[in-house]
Design a protein around this motif. Structure first.
Motif, short mmCIF file in Angstrom:
data_model
loop_
_atom_site.label_atom_id
_atom_site.label_comp_id
_atom_site.label_asym_id
_atom_site.label_seq_id
_atom_site.Cartn_x
_atom_site.Cartn_y
_atom_site.Cartn_z
N ARG A 54 129.06 11.78 148.35
CA ARG A 54 129.44 13.05 148.97
C ARG A 54 129.20 14.22 148.00
NH1 ARG A 54 133.83 11.27 150.70
NH2 ARG A 54 133.15 10.83 152.80
N LEU A 55 129.53 14.01 146.74
CA LEU A 55 129.30 15.04 145.72
C LEU A 55 127.81 15.36 145.61
CD1 LEU A 55 130.51 16.80 143.42
CD2 LEU A 55 130.13 14.85 141.92
N ASP A 58 126.78 17.33 148.73
CA ASP A 58 127.27 18.71 148.67
C ASP A 58 126.46 19.53 147.66
OD1 ASP A 58 129.16 18.04 150.55
OD2 ASP A 58 130.82 17.90 149.12
N ARG A 88 123.58 12.12 156.89
CA ARG A 88 123.52 13.47 156.30
C ARG A 88 122.38 13.57 155.29
NH1 ARG A 88 128.63 15.58 153.30
NH2 ARG A 88 127.15 17.16 152.66
#
Length: 134
Positions: A54-55, A58, A88
């Motif tokens: 996720r990091l 982002d 994503r």
């Protein structure tokens, strides 16, 4: 003499918790270092793999996130969090068909997964906009 049994420290969990704290404070580089330290202790720790993925997403680094998500999915093919993060990543790479396929698989596992539904709408809109612009 008594020897009190103490619970062994879970160093991977401690690094993970520090990473979450750094993220909350807006320190992405320190969070990444802590996530990586946690994975050095336990390379299969799912929450840490997903947190680091996720990091990376982002931060606009889908190439770094994809192997982490795939690692989680090798352990648990029904992990919807990893599946959505993988979709994503594909979307960020412009691989809209792959993203749609991944999201459809996610929704087969969990038909009510709100994040997957919303991301599927977004990716389809991007795909339509791309084909309309050709």
């Amino acid at each position: 003499m008594f020897w009190r049994k103490t619970k062994p420290r879970d160093m991977a969990a401690e690094h993970h918790e520090r990473a979450i704290g750094f993220l909350a404070e807006g320190h992405a580089e320190e969070a990444q270092a802590e996530f990586e330290a946690a994975l050095a202790v336990d390379a299969d720790r799912v929450p840490t793999l997903l947190g680091l993925a996720r990091l990376h997403l982002d931060g606009g680094r889908p190439d770094a996130a994809i192997p982490l998500c795939q690692h989680v999915m090798k352990q648990d093919t029904a992990n919807v969090d990893a599946s959505v993060l993988l979709a994503r990543a594909y979307g960020l790479q412009g691989k809209y068909d792959w993203a749609v396929g991944q999201l459809r698989r996610t929704l087969l596992i969990d038909p009510d997964h709100l994040e997957a539904m919303e991301l599927l709408r977004e990716v389809n809109a991007q795909r339509i906009a791309l084909t309309a612009g050709e």
